[in-house]
Scaffold this motif. Structure first.
Motif, PDB file in Angstrom:
ATOM      1  N   SER A  27      -5.190   6.672  14.801  1.00  0.00           N
ATOM      2  CA  SER A  27      -3.862   7.274  14.621  1.00  0.00           C
ATOM      3  C   SER A  27      -3.158   7.394  15.965  1.00  0.00           C
ATOM      4  N   TYR A  28      -1.828   7.583  15.915  1.00  0.00           N
ATOM      5  CA  TYR A  28      -1.011   7.856  17.105  1.00  0.00           C
ATOM      6  C   TYR A  28      -1.229   6.838  18.212  1.00  0.00           C
ATOM      7  N   VAL A  29      -1.169   5.561  17.874  1.00  0.00           N
ATOM      8  CA  VAL A  29      -1.281   4.535  18.912  1.00  0.00           C
ATOM      9  C   VAL A  29      -0.099   3.583  18.838  1.00  0.00           C
ATOM     10  N   GLU A  31      -0.138  10.093  -3.237  1.00  0.00           N
ATOM     11  CA  GLU A  31       0.655  11.038  -4.048  1.00  0.00           C
ATOM     12  C   GLU A  31       1.860  10.345  -4.679  1.00  0.00           C
ATOM     13  N   LEU A  32       2.436   9.364  -3.949  1.00  0.00           N
ATOM     14  CA  LEU A  32       3.605   8.656  -4.458  1.00  0.00           C
ATOM     15  C   LEU A  32       3.235   7.486  -5.371  1.00  0.00           C
ATOM     16  N   GLY A  33       1.920   7.233  -5.487  1.00  0.00           N
ATOM     17  CA  GLY A  33       1.465   6.118  -6.314  1.00  0.00           C
ATOM     18  C   GLY A  33       1.726   4.772  -5.686  1.00  0.00           C
ATOM     19  N   VAL A  34       1.776   4.724  -4.340  1.00  0.00           N
ATOM     20  CA  VAL A  34       1.996   3.462  -3.627  1.00  0.00           C
ATOM     21  C   VAL A  34       0.640   2.819  -3.345  1.00  0.00           C
ATOM     22  N   ASP A  35       0.455   1.570  -3.798  1.00  0.00           N
ATOM     23  CA  ASP A  35      -0.826   0.885  -3.589  1.00  0.00           C
ATOM     24  C   ASP A  35      -1.095   0.676  -2.107  1.00  0.00           C
ATOM     25  N   GLN A  36      -2.364   0.794  -1.741  1.00  0.00           N
ATOM     26  CA  GLN A  36      -2.789   0.531  -0.362  1.00  0.00           C
ATOM     27  C   GLN A  36      -4.268   0.168  -0.403  1.00  0.00           C
ATOM     28  N   PRO A  37      -4.778  -0.470   0.651  1.00  0.00           N
ATOM     29  CA  PRO A  37      -6.220  -0.763   0.661  1.00  0.00           C
ATOM     30  C   PRO A  37      -7.020   0.540   0.602  1.00  0.00           C
ATOM     31  N   ARG A  79       3.372  13.056   9.809  1.00  0.00           N
ATOM     32  CA  ARG A  79       2.992  12.462   8.521  1.00  0.00           C
ATOM     33  C   ARG A  79       2.997  10.927   8.608  1.00  0.00           C
ATOM     34  N   ALA A  80       3.899  10.389   9.414  1.00  0.00           N
ATOM     35  CA  ALA A  80       3.956   8.927   9.572  1.00  0.00           C
ATOM     36  C   ALA A  80       2.903   8.414  10.547  1.00  0.00           C
ATOM     37  N   GLU A  81       2.613   9.184  11.606  1.00  0.00           N
ATOM     38  CA  GLU A  81       1.699   8.728  12.669  1.00  0.00           C
ATOM     39  C   GLU A  81       0.223   8.932  12.306  1.00  0.00           C
ATOM     40  N   ASN A  82      -0.071  10.014  11.574  1.00  0.00           N
ATOM     41  CA  ASN A  82      -1.463  10.331  11.243  1.00  0.00           C
ATOM     42  C   ASN A  82      -1.886   9.491  10.039  1.00  0.00           C
ATOM     43  N   SER A  94      -1.633   8.028   4.413  1.00  0.00           N
ATOM     44  CA  SER A  94      -2.298   7.448   3.246  1.00  0.00           C
ATOM     45  C   SER A  94      -2.319   8.419   2.078  1.00  0.00           C
ATOM     46  N   THR A  95      -2.529   9.716   2.366  1.00  0.00           N
ATOM     47  CA  THR A  95      -2.505  10.737   1.309  1.00  0.00           C
ATOM     48  C   THR A  95      -1.133  10.760   0.645  1.00  0.00           C
TER      49      THR A  95
END
Length: 749
Positions: free
Chosen positions: A717-719, A684-690, A671-674, A679-680
């Motif tokens: 991803s995964y880099v 869901e958490l309502g955290v702003d992102q580009p 979930r952190a690497e992908n 971003s999903t």
């Protein structure tokens, strides 16, 4: 006679740099252990916070200060040591030690240089003095003239004749060196070299000769042994740090081997080394003519490689010898049965391959030569050259799966690539075979010894035979075993045999694995015991091979092992900090009363030291190999979180095979690497992102760019450390960086 020293200052190498990396953390840590065992108080000067040697309980006192004469003098003034060790911190420590000597700081505070005398260091570092020193005992060095200006370099070239090589004195990793074919090239090269050093050497070119190296140990009583000899796959002209290297040498005749060994001992005795050094030779491939290129009067990256290749603890022994011990008085702390005055015997072969990260720089030449560019290296262990070269190419982790079965090199003139090598030269050999070039053709273009090329051609023929089949069940068992003995991975075999590209590679790999296990084609575990099995040994230093019949280790299946996955080769964004994490994880496992098991293949690290863990598998960090080890160990669990990107990228694959992962759940790692899943989750958490989108077709990408407009950010991803992450300003850049991102993602499948 043993020196009466109560307190010793050890100089570290400071920040990691090209040509000076984790090997000095390893050698310095071993030296500190050796001194502690003797009851000597140790004061370490090293500002690198990521190293093991700067952790608690290694040195008695640590100064995080620059390794420069001014700061070292302040520490000496405060600590009043009896002695100083200069050989364990690379060129940085050596150059600092020479300045301390010349400025009479050591004399002022009555500090003894332990180990190799300072004059012997100067004799090997100053190119002109070194050449004259060897002349005294009729040992050949390249015809050379030391100069201090461009004008004198031009005069020297008239005397020697082109082609020539320019080298800078007192520098690291061949800095400023290079080949010149005419006066214009010489002027440019000499100006560059003089910006690094006040002395340069104008030297006859021996390009195309073999390059051979001997690691030699000598005590103060003139006892001397050669611990290891190594041979470069690449001919002279490519820095040894840029070369593929094998140990022991494979193409030397018995006469050549013993001639160079005797010369190495003669040189080391004449120079007066106390401890460890390496002697590098150029050897004419058509005769027994030779030249001594250089002697490093210190531990080096080659020393770390030799230690891990042979199981002989060079740095530990060198530190004891610097206190005045004789070789006969010391035990080899790996075997615990043989004395240190005992040359290791190898019943296996090792292969070192450099790791470059040239793709991270724009405008940098990909060509490799006499100046080092590689940022790390790997070491593979096996029973045949085919096995170790294929293992090693996977370990380097640059999107390849071995010598053959990779994506073709796009846009490269293969003959030009073979003549003027880049970091892709070994894959160019595979492609050359594909294009119909013979071993003889490739030898003419590369000057690589025919023995190596014949072995590579053998791998190529196995690839062609495997490609004739469409199902793994149809591949004859003898061919499948031959392929595994020649270092083919399940992935390579699946890629060659299965022609249906619609199936997932993971499914195809699994099918190959299950089929071969049913046919009882499984690897065995072998020990590195430094004695080629001549004497019984209980040792934890292991590797996996198909070239053997039985395991050297008995497994009890008690589920008390905890496996730690290491970080592999150093690269930009992943280096000694993950070694620190791995070693601390191993220490914690031991404190919990469990069996610590390490998997790593980086010869520069403390985590691959012989006495750090209960079992060390010096082997691949691939799904296939990790599962092989899990099958044997039956562990309580596996730790993936301390080795950086490589173990992280294995987490979901191991999870799908029901391997118990300790610590953060693989689901949460994914979930952190992908990028899309992360971003999903933010949405869901309502955290702003580009504004973002995961897009798979070029049309979708263009549509998204039309909506949001340039500039956009491409992020695979995964880099590791933002690899292939780029801000893109137009469609042309977009296409280029998307290809780059796709290639980097393949590097971490």
């Amino acid at each position: 006679m043993k020196h009466e020293v109560r307190k010793v200052v050890i100089l570290g190498s400071g920040a990691l740099k090209i040509g000076e990396a984790g090997e000095f953390d390893y050698s310095g840590s071993q030296a500190l252990k050796a001194l502690k065992e003797e009851g000597v108080r140790t004061v370490l000067i090293n500002p690198n916070i990521a190293t093991i040697q700067t952790s608690e309980n290694i040195a008695d006192k640590i100064y995080f200060l620059p390794v420069t004469p001014y700061f070292v003098e302040q520490v000496i003034k405060k600590e009043r040591p009896d002695g100083i060790l200069l050989s364990f911190g690379g060129q940085t420590a050596l150059n600092c030690g020479i300045k301390l000597f010349e400025q009479k700081i050591l004399e002022k505070y009555n500090v003894m240089v332990l180990g190799t005398p300072i004059q012997a260091i100067i004799d090997t570092e100053d190119r002109e003095i070194f050449a004259n020193k060897l002349k005294e005992i009729d040992v050949k060095t390249p015809k050379s003239i030391a100069v201090e200006s461009v004008a004198d370099a031009l005069k020297a070239s008239d005397e020697i004749g082109f082609p020539i090589i320019v080298r800078a004195a007192y520098t690291l990793g061949g800095m400023g060196s290079g080949f010149c074919n005419n006066k214009e090239e010489l002027i440019a090269r000499a100006e560059n070299a003089l910006s690094y050093s006040n002395q340069i050497l104008v030297e006859e070119s021996l390009k195309g000769w073999k390059e051979v190296e001997y690691e030699v140990v000598r005590d103060a009583y003139n006892n001397c042994i050669t611990v290891c000899n190594m041979e470069n796959f690449d001919p002279l002209g490519i820095h040894t740090g840029e070369s593929i290297v094998v140990a022991p040498s494979q193409t030397l005749s018995n006469s050549e081997y013993h001639k160079l060994r005797e010369l190495a001992i003669k040189i080391v005795r004449h120079v007066g080394i106390v401890g460890e050094c390496n002697v590098q030779y150029a050897l004419d491939p058509n005769s027994e003519d030779y030249r001594v290129i250089e002697v490093n009067a210190r531990l080096s990256r080659s020393s770390a490689l030799a230690s891990k290749a042979t199981g002989y603890p060079l740095a530990f022994v060198a530190a004891k010898l610097s206190l005045g011990y004789g070789l006969w008085e010391l035990k080899n702390s790996v075997t615990k049965t043989t004395p240190a005055y005992f040359e290791p015997a190898l019943d296996y072969i090792v292969c070192k391959i450099p790791r470059w990260d040239l793709g991270k720089f724009t405008g940098v030449s990909k060509q490799i030569g006499s100046s080092m560019k590689s940022v790390g290296e790997i070491m593979a262990i096996g029973r045949s050259f085919e096995e170790v070269i294929q293992k090693g190419l996977r370990m380097v982790g640059q999107g390849t799966h071995g010598f053959v079965g990779n994506q073709p090199l796009k846009g490269l003139d293969i003959e030009e690539e073979l003549k003027n090598p880049t970091d892709k030269r070994v894959y160019a050999i595979a492609e050359g075979f594909d294009k119909g070039l013979s071993v003889k053709d490739i030898h003419e273009l590369t000057k690589i010894d025919n023995w190596f090329l014949e072995k590579l051609y053998h791998i190529f023929t196995i690839k062609n035979r495997l490609s004739e089949y469409n199902k793994i069940a149809d591949v004859p068992n003898d061919l499948l075993l031959e392929a595994k003995k020649a270092g083919f991975s399940d992935f390579q075999i699946a890629r060659l045999v299965f022609k249906d590209k619609s199936r997932k590679m993971e499914e195809q790999n699994l099918e190959v694995r299950e089929h071969r296990k049913k046919q009882n084609i499984v690897p065995v575990v072998k020990q590195i015991d430094t004695m080629a099995g001549e004497f019984p040994a209980q040792i934890n230093y292991l590797y996996i091979t198909y070239n053997g019949a039985t395991n050297d280790v008995q497994y009890v299946g008690d589920h008390r092992s905890v496996i730690v996955l290491g970080s592999g080769a150093y690269r930009i964004g992943s280096s000694v900090e993950f070694d620190w994490c791995s070693v601390n994880a191993i220490n914690t496992i031991k404190q919990q009363g469990l069996r610590s098991v390490m998997i790593n293949y980086n010869p520069e690290t403390v985590s691959t030291d012989y006495d750090v863990c209960d079992r060390l598998y010096f082997d691949e960090l691939t799904e296939e190999r990790v599962l092989d080890i899990i099958d044997l160990e039956q562990p309580k669990g596996v730790i993936v979180s301390v080795g950086g990107q490589i173990p992280n990228n294995l987490a979901m694959k191991l999870h799908r095979r029901n391997v118990p992962i300790l610590g953060t759940s693989p689901i949460n790692i994914d979930r952190a690497e992908n990028r899309q899943k992360f971003s999903t989750m933010c949405d869901e958490l309502g955290v702003d992102q580009p504004r973002w989108s995961e897009l798979t077709t070029i049309d979708d990408i263009y549509k998204f760019v039309d909506e949001v407009g340039f500039p956009v950010l491409v992020r695979p991803s995964y880099v590791l450390s933002g690899a292939a992450m780029n801000v893109v300003s137009n469609k042309q850049e977009l296409e280029y960086f998307l290809n780059l991102a796709a290639n980097v993602s393949k590097e971490f499948p």
